[in-house]
Design a protein around this motif. Sequence first.
Motif, PDB file in Angstrom:
ATOM      1  N   LEU A 126      23.305  13.238 -13.410  1.00  0.00           N
ATOM      2  CA  LEU A 126      24.233  12.269 -13.989  1.00  0.00           C
ATOM      3  C   LEU A 126      23.803  10.847 -13.608  1.00  0.00           C
ATOM      4  O   LEU A 126      23.655  10.545 -12.421  1.00  0.00           O
ATOM      5  N   PRO A 127      23.608   9.965 -14.590  1.00  0.00           N
ATOM      6  CA  PRO A 127      23.284   8.569 -14.283  1.00  0.00           C
ATOM      7  C   PRO A 127      24.514   7.838 -13.768  1.00  0.00           C
ATOM      8  O   PRO A 127      25.645   8.247 -14.053  1.00  0.00           O
ATOM      9  N   SER A 128      24.297   6.758 -13.046  1.00  0.00           N
ATOM     10  CA  SER A 128      25.446   6.141 -12.374  1.00  0.00           C
ATOM     11  C   SER A 128      25.223   4.680 -12.054  1.00  0.00           C
ATOM     12  O   SER A 128      24.095   4.189 -12.007  1.00  0.00           O
ATOM     13  N   VAL A 129      26.339   3.999 -11.814  1.00  0.00           N
ATOM     14  CA  VAL A 129      26.390   2.739 -11.093  1.00  0.00           C
ATOM     15  C   VAL A 129      26.965   3.054  -9.726  1.00  0.00           C
ATOM     16  O   VAL A 129      28.054   3.629  -9.626  1.00  0.00           O
ATOM     17  N   LEU A 130      26.240   2.719  -8.668  1.00  0.00           N
ATOM     18  CA  LEU A 130      26.645   3.040  -7.310  1.00  0.00           C
ATOM     19  C   LEU A 130      27.057   1.761  -6.584  1.00  0.00           C
ATOM     20  O   LEU A 130      26.326   0.766  -6.597  1.00  0.00           O
ATOM     21  N   VAL A 131      28.228   1.809  -5.952  1.00  0.00           N
ATOM     22  CA  VAL A 131      28.805   0.653  -5.270  1.00  0.00           C
ATOM     23  C   VAL A 131      28.983   1.028  -3.799  1.00  0.00           C
ATOM     24  O   VAL A 131      29.986   1.621  -3.417  1.00  0.00           O
ATOM     25  N   PRO A 132      28.003   0.724  -2.942  1.00  0.00           N
ATOM     26  CA  PRO A 132      28.084   1.158  -1.548  1.00  0.00           C
ATOM     27  C   PRO A 132      29.308   0.595  -0.833  1.00  0.00           C
ATOM     28  O   PRO A 132      29.709  -0.551  -1.052  1.00  0.00           O
ATOM     29  N   TYR A 133      29.875   1.417   0.038  1.00  0.00           N
ATOM     30  CA  TYR A 133      30.983   0.989   0.884  1.00  0.00           C
ATOM     31  C   TYR A 133      30.484  -0.140   1.779  1.00  0.00           C
ATOM     32  O   TYR A 133      29.464   0.001   2.464  1.00  0.00           O
ATOM     33  N   PRO A 134      31.164  -1.285   1.804  1.00  0.00           N
ATOM     34  CA  PRO A 134      30.614  -2.448   2.496  1.00  0.00           C
ATOM     35  C   PRO A 134      30.809  -2.444   4.001  1.00  0.00           C
ATOM     36  O   PRO A 134      30.297  -3.326   4.692  1.00  0.00           O
ATOM     37  N   VAL A 135      31.550  -1.484   4.530  1.00  0.00           N
ATOM     38  CA  VAL A 135      31.812  -1.423   5.970  1.00  0.00           C
ATOM     39  C   VAL A 135      30.950  -0.330   6.587  1.00  0.00           C
ATOM     40  O   VAL A 135      30.673   0.692   5.958  1.00  0.00           O
ATOM     41  N   GLY A 136      30.520  -0.528   7.832  1.00  0.00           N
ATOM     42  CA  GLY A 136      29.705   0.470   8.511  1.00  0.00           C
ATOM     43  C   GLY A 136      28.313  -0.069   8.780  1.00  0.00           C
ATOM     44  O   GLY A 136      28.092  -1.285   8.855  1.00  0.00           O
ATOM     45  N   ASN A 137      27.344   0.848   8.900  1.00  0.00           N
ATOM     46  CA  ASN A 137      25.984   0.427   9.250  1.00  0.00           C
ATOM     47  C   ASN A 137      25.059   0.382   8.044  1.00  0.00           C
ATOM     48  O   ASN A 137      23.836   0.380   8.187  1.00  0.00           O
ATOM     49  N   GLY A 138      25.642   0.347   6.838  1.00  0.00           N
ATOM     50  CA  GLY A 138      24.836   0.214   5.631  1.00  0.00           C
ATOM     51  C   GLY A 138      24.227   1.496   5.132  1.00  0.00           C
ATOM     52  O   GLY A 138      23.340   1.469   4.275  1.00  0.00           O
ATOM     53  N   GLU A 139      24.699   2.654   5.630  1.00  0.00           N
ATOM     54  CA  GLU A 139      24.076   3.909   5.247  1.00  0.00           C
ATOM     55  C   GLU A 139      24.216   4.216   3.763  1.00  0.00           C
ATOM     56  O   GLU A 139      23.329   4.829   3.157  1.00  0.00           O
ATOM     57  N   GLN A 140      25.326   3.767   3.133  1.00  0.00           N
ATOM     58  CA  GLN A 140      25.491   4.097   1.719  1.00  0.00           C
ATOM     59  C   GLN A 140      24.455   3.395   0.846  1.00  0.00           C
ATOM     60  O   GLN A 140      24.015   3.951  -0.170  1.00  0.00           O
ATOM     61  N   ARG A 141      24.070   2.207   1.214  1.00  0.00           N
ATOM     62  CA  ARG A 141      23.009   1.520   0.464  1.00  0.00           C
ATOM     63  C   ARG A 141      21.692   2.273   0.602  1.00  0.00           C
ATOM     64  O   ARG A 141      20.949   2.438  -0.372  1.00  0.00           O
ATOM     65  N   HIS A 142      21.394   2.760   1.793  1.00  0.00           N
ATOM     66  CA  HIS A 142      20.174   3.528   2.010  1.00  0.00           C
ATOM     67  C   HIS A 142      20.232   4.871   1.277  1.00  0.00           C
ATOM     68  O   HIS A 142      19.214   5.352   0.773  1.00  0.00           O
ATOM     69  N   ASN A 143      21.419   5.482   1.230  1.00  0.00           N
ATOM     70  CA  ASN A 143      21.555   6.764   0.522  1.00  0.00           C
ATOM     71  C   ASN A 143      21.152   6.649  -0.948  1.00  0.00           C
ATOM     72  O   ASN A 143      20.654   7.599  -1.542  1.00  0.00           O
ATOM     73  N   ALA A 144      21.392   5.498  -1.534  1.00  0.00           N
ATOM     74  CA  ALA A 144      21.142   5.305  -2.963  1.00  0.00           C
ATOM     75  C   ALA A 144      19.683   5.002  -3.283  1.00  0.00           C
ATOM     76  O   ALA A 144      19.303   4.998  -4.466  1.00  0.00           O
ATOM     77  N   LYS A 145      18.854   4.763  -2.281  1.00  0.00           N
ATOM     78  CA  LYS A 145      17.515   4.233  -2.523  1.00  0.00           C
ATOM     79  C   LYS A 145      16.673   5.125  -3.428  1.00  0.00           C
ATOM     80  O   LYS A 145      16.034   4.638  -4.377  1.00  0.00           O
ATOM     81  N   ASP A 146      16.612   6.419  -3.159  1.00  0.00           N
ATOM     82  CA  ASP A 146      15.735   7.301  -3.930  1.00  0.00           C
ATOM     83  C   ASP A 146      16.085   7.290  -5.412  1.00  0.00           C
ATOM     84  O   ASP A 146      15.205   7.156  -6.275  1.00  0.00           O
ATOM     85  N   VAL A 147      17.369   7.441  -5.733  1.00  0.00           N
ATOM     86  CA  VAL A 147      17.751   7.529  -7.146  1.00  0.00           C
ATOM     87  C   VAL A 147      17.668   6.165  -7.824  1.00  0.00           C
ATOM     88  O   VAL A 147      17.315   6.069  -9.006  1.00  0.00           O
ATOM     89  N   VAL A 148      17.938   5.091  -7.095  1.00  0.00           N
ATOM     90  CA  VAL A 148      17.793   3.751  -7.671  1.00  0.00           C
ATOM     91  C   VAL A 148      16.320   3.455  -7.948  1.00  0.00           C
ATOM     92  O   VAL A 148      15.954   2.956  -9.019  1.00  0.00           O
ATOM     93  N   ASP A 149      15.454   3.792  -6.982  1.00  0.00           N
ATOM     94  CA  ASP A 149      14.019   3.570  -7.180  1.00  0.00           C
ATOM     95  C   ASP A 149      13.484   4.387  -8.350  1.00  0.00           C
ATOM     96  O   ASP A 149      12.558   3.964  -9.053  1.00  0.00           O
ATOM     97  N   ALA A 150      14.070   5.575  -8.562  1.00  0.00           N
ATOM     98  CA  ALA A 150      13.640   6.430  -9.671  1.00  0.00           C
ATOM     99  C   ALA A 150      14.160   5.946 -11.019  1.00  0.00           C
ATOM    100  O   ALA A 150      13.699   6.416 -12.066  1.00  0.00           O
ATOM    101  N   GLY A 151      15.128   5.026 -11.008  1.00  0.00           N
ATOM    102  CA  GLY A 151      15.690   4.515 -12.244  1.00  0.00           C
ATOM    103  C   GLY A 151      16.871   5.304 -12.761  1.00  0.00           C
ATOM    104  O   GLY A 151      17.307   5.102 -13.899  1.00  0.00           O
ATOM    105  N   GLY A 152      17.425   6.191 -11.912  1.00  0.00           N
ATOM    106  CA  GLY A 152      18.552   7.008 -12.338  1.00  0.00           C
ATOM    107  C   GLY A 152      19.905   6.415 -12.003  1.00  0.00           C
ATOM    108  O   GLY A 152      20.937   6.981 -12.370  1.00  0.00           O
TER     109      GLY A 152
END
Length: 382
Positions: A274-300
């Motif tokens: 499923l394609p998506s727009v991902l909005v990482p949770y802004p609180v914490g150590n930034g793990e949600q932004r890192h979680n998105a890296k593979d699929v964002v880099d792939a263009g999905g």
Amino acid sequence: MSTYLFAGGGTAGHVNPLLAVADRLTERAPDAEVLVLGTAEGLESRLVPMRGYDLLTIPRLPFPRKPNAAALRFPGAFWRAVKRTEQLIREHDVEVVLGVGGYAAAPAYIAARRTGTPLVVHEQNAKPGLANRLAAFLTDHVGVTFSNTRLRHGRVVGMPLRREIESLDRRASRAEGLAEFGLDADRPVLLVTGGSSGARSINRTVNRAAATIVGAGWQVLHVVGGKSDIGPSDLDGYHVLPYCDRMDLAYAASDFVVSRSGAGMVCELTAVGLPSVLVPYPVGNGEQRHNAKDVVDAGGAVLVADAEFDEDWVTFQLLDILQDRARIADMTVRAGSVGHRDGADRMTDLVLDAARTATKNTGTTNTGTTNTGTTTGTTEEP
């Protein structure tokens, strides 16, 4: 009969992968008994017994972030939890300990080390937590979800998924999904979710922009979370749910997703394509932004900061994507290209391998041998 102790919990993101491995292990080894170590306050207190596993509890021990009375009490409470876990390991003759992070994981890791019990670790986030960074020095049986995770001895296994997600055929189940949520078969579906607890900023923005999205020819399936103050809507094509028990059918019905980028959500979206727009949770150590890296880099997927995801962004950016069907089709293929559906099997392999290794070594854990499988790095995350 072999007994395994699975430790971790607190959130659905920890509990669901744990239960997925427990289910797969007991399918493949019917004589296996899985016990779960958690806390009385976490979601595991409800989800684990519902799945038919025994829950053993220790106190919830958040790691102190500042010097105060709780910090002074923490060392004693932690070691009491370790000793209690050691007692449980010995009482039940546990063969392997699996930890997935969460409050119960760190005492289990130390107890496994002190009792000489083989240890297996699963790290769900691209940026490892403190407990799993410690555990990776105690074992070479370490599974990670994402290719960009830097964790000692880590090998990519993906996320252990629920069977209904792992086996989902979106096309074959689409009609059932549309019927489940009362959706129109003639209009594309935008699924919006912030996870089991919801996401206040995403909810607010989408709720305000719902008429614009619907006016562009889409319908919205909006899972707002049980604590949200957003109620049912009279807007035709805007469907609000406080919670969704059948996310598999929600995925089957949907064409595009707006979501947080928790590890579980990212892995489910890529597994089902499923394609998506991902909005990482802004609180914490930034793990949600890192979680998105593979699929964002792939263009999905497209990544947008929480502060930028407002009504203007929906109007001028999201709608631009939603109106480009060719782009959505391309993103669908790209999202599926980085997904793993066999994470539960791969983690079960690690658990069984740890048990076999211990048997070969006359019951001692193998913590000093470097893993010869594919790794994602041998340097601890700084």
